[in-house]
Design an enzyme around this catalytic site. Sequence first.
Site, mmCIF file in Angstrom:
data_model
loop_
_atom_site.group_PDB
_atom_site.id
_atom_site.type_symbol
_atom_site.label_atom_id
_atom_site.label_comp_id
_atom_site.label_asym_id
_atom_site.label_seq_id
_atom_site.Cartn_x
_atom_site.Cartn_y
_atom_site.Cartn_z
ATOM 1 N N ASP A 36 63.705 -38.602 35.460
ATOM 2 C CA ASP A 36 64.063 -39.408 34.302
ATOM 3 C C ASP A 36 64.326 -38.442 33.144
ATOM 4 O O ASP A 36 63.398 -37.954 32.497
ATOM 5 C CB ASP A 36 62.901 -40.352 33.994
ATOM 6 C CG ASP A 36 63.258 -41.427 32.991
ATOM 7 O OD1 ASP A 36 64.211 -41.213 32.226
ATOM 8 O OD2 ASP A 36 62.575 -42.463 32.962
ATOM 9 N N ILE A 37 65.595 -38.150 32.928
ATOM 10 C CA ILE A 37 65.991 -37.070 32.012
ATOM 11 C C ILE A 37 66.336 -37.682 30.655
ATOM 12 O O ILE A 37 67.369 -38.337 30.506
ATOM 13 C CB ILE A 37 67.186 -36.288 32.592
ATOM 14 C CG1 ILE A 37 66.870 -35.821 34.017
ATOM 15 C CG2 ILE A 37 67.532 -35.107 31.706
ATOM 16 C CD1 ILE A 37 68.048 -35.199 34.736
ATOM 17 N N GLU A 38 65.467 -37.461 29.659
ATOM 18 C CA GLU A 38 65.636 -38.095 28.352
ATOM 19 C C GLU A 38 65.334 -37.115 27.214
ATOM 20 O O GLU A 38 64.818 -36.018 27.418
ATOM 21 C CB GLU A 38 64.715 -39.309 28.244
ATOM 22 C CG GLU A 38 64.949 -40.371 29.316
ATOM 23 C CD GLU A 38 64.218 -41.657 29.017
ATOM 24 O OE1 GLU A 38 64.365 -42.178 27.885
ATOM 25 O OE2 GLU A 38 63.492 -42.154 29.899
ATOM 26 N N ASN A 39 65.683 -37.571 26.012
ATOM 27 C CA ASN A 39 65.326 -36.919 24.757
ATOM 28 C C ASN A 39 66.005 -35.546 24.622
ATOM 29 O O ASN A 39 66.759 -35.098 25.485
ATOM 30 C CB ASN A 39 63.801 -36.809 24.622
ATOM 31 C CG ASN A 39 63.327 -37.081 23.212
ATOM 32 O OD1 ASN A 39 63.989 -36.675 22.256
ATOM 33 N ND2 ASN A 39 62.214 -37.752 23.086
#
Length: 562
Positions: free
Chosen positions: A381-384
């Site tokens: 989950d690749i975020e920010n």
Amino acid sequence: MRTSTLGRPRRRLVALFGTAALALTGAVALPGSAEAANILSNAGFESGGLSPWTCTGNLGSVVSSPVHSGSKALQGAASSSDNAKCSQTVAVQPNTTYSLTAWVRGNYVYLGVDGGASTWTPSASSYTQLSVSFTTGASQTSATIYTHGWYGQGTYWADDISLDGPGGGGGSDTQAPTAPTGLTSTGKTSSSVSLSWNASSDNVGVTGYDVYNGSSRVTTVTGTSATVGGLAASTSYTFTVRARDAAGNTSGASNAVSVTTSAGGGGGTGFKQAAPYLYEGWGDPPNPQTVMSATGIKWFTMAFVLDSGGCNPAWDGSRPLTGGADQTAINQIRAAGGDIVPSFGGWQGSKLGANCSSASALAAATQKVIDAYGLKAVDFDIENTDEFENEAVQAKILTALKTLKANNPGLKTIVTFGTSTTGPTYYGNRLIEQAKSIGADIDVFTIMPFDFGGGSDMYGNTVNATEGLKNKLKSTFGWDDATAYAHIGISGMNGLSDQQENTTPQIWTQIRDWANSHHIARLAYWAVNRDRPCPGGGVTSNCSGISQTNWQFTSITAGFTG
């Protein structure tokens, strides 16, 4: 899964018994002049949707398990205030006897006709057939067939519902519709075939189409397309279609079309997963076996694996990788016949992708989790700004996933990221382009269509965002539509999002049905912890902020088969 406000990721039975008993009638033979035929549409729910059935409280859904036959069944989530009554109205002939049967499962499941006969079973731990007959009135031209559960008695299932007798029209309509033409296959996977055809004509009107595999009817629909599921991979099937009218007249067969199912799932990976997020560190985590029993869900996405320091994986960066609450939940899920995919990353916390010094170090840290649980899939989950908006970290994660696939044959890799209402943003496009450049061979690109300030049309925005992703995958990898869809996932947010977007059970059902009809790979949402009602409760960790029943979004998600 992103978040801000949400913190870390983001009657009396005695009376009924008497009524039911009095309503029963003896079996009566069908009139000799009437040809018996099932006049219900979508009787086995093989279309993947409810139509033309309707269910009170929006508590009905189509699921892939448990089924009596075929690949789909009806699931009703009876609550303390609603018996989840699902019904269909059909045209019938006056003064005519009909035979109604269904296969049902659950506690206190009922079958009957409005204003007439009914029957029920108090307890069916496996599929049990209910049967009842009724005779129409002297001027009756329609009948409403129903099945329902009972208040506070939990989920029920129904399949292969049949109303045998002549269709409506009073016997005056004897002209059959024309045969459908132009039958063709519009898509296939390793377990399904999609078909479309040209509409038939009739002197009164066509009411439905029966789809046949060889001589066996496999589904009934009201439109001119259908998806037949539950098929074997690399197998040839021959389909035809016949039209029906309200009087029960049936057309000749359409042209035949032979289709061989794919070996690997429609030009994609062959990977299909309905896996809502479950988080043991937040939001009053429910017992997963309770949820599985109530909904039929088999997979969960477990959140989140983070860095406990020194590029060492731990649940939430603090709970032990094995031996703690997360392993207990995983053991419960697997004991109930399910499985999990861990999610690495999320919106907050100390992430392995950002903190491990190299792709090889990140791959080694992830391998520890794979080895600990014998995993079949992993989700990043690749975020920010630390991961999603950092091209070097994107490349590190993708390279690590490429290494993991090489070292773990059969492992499925998923990347999850945010989106705009029209498709991937700059960094989403960059992630896809890097995956192609590196040769990462990612199985599923999953978008999160919420918190994008997209207004109130969550269904339309989700579809538009997914179509934008499909187009990007096509242009980047040179795939056709079917292959691009087969590499796509949708991960929504039930109820109220941080930006007050409202995804209702009805909207989520629409999204699920769209996902099935386009044969995408994965459907998830944030989160099972929030799959409980609290209308007016705002955005919180342990309920959706809207009116719903317990585990309603999970039940809907369980109907995703791709």
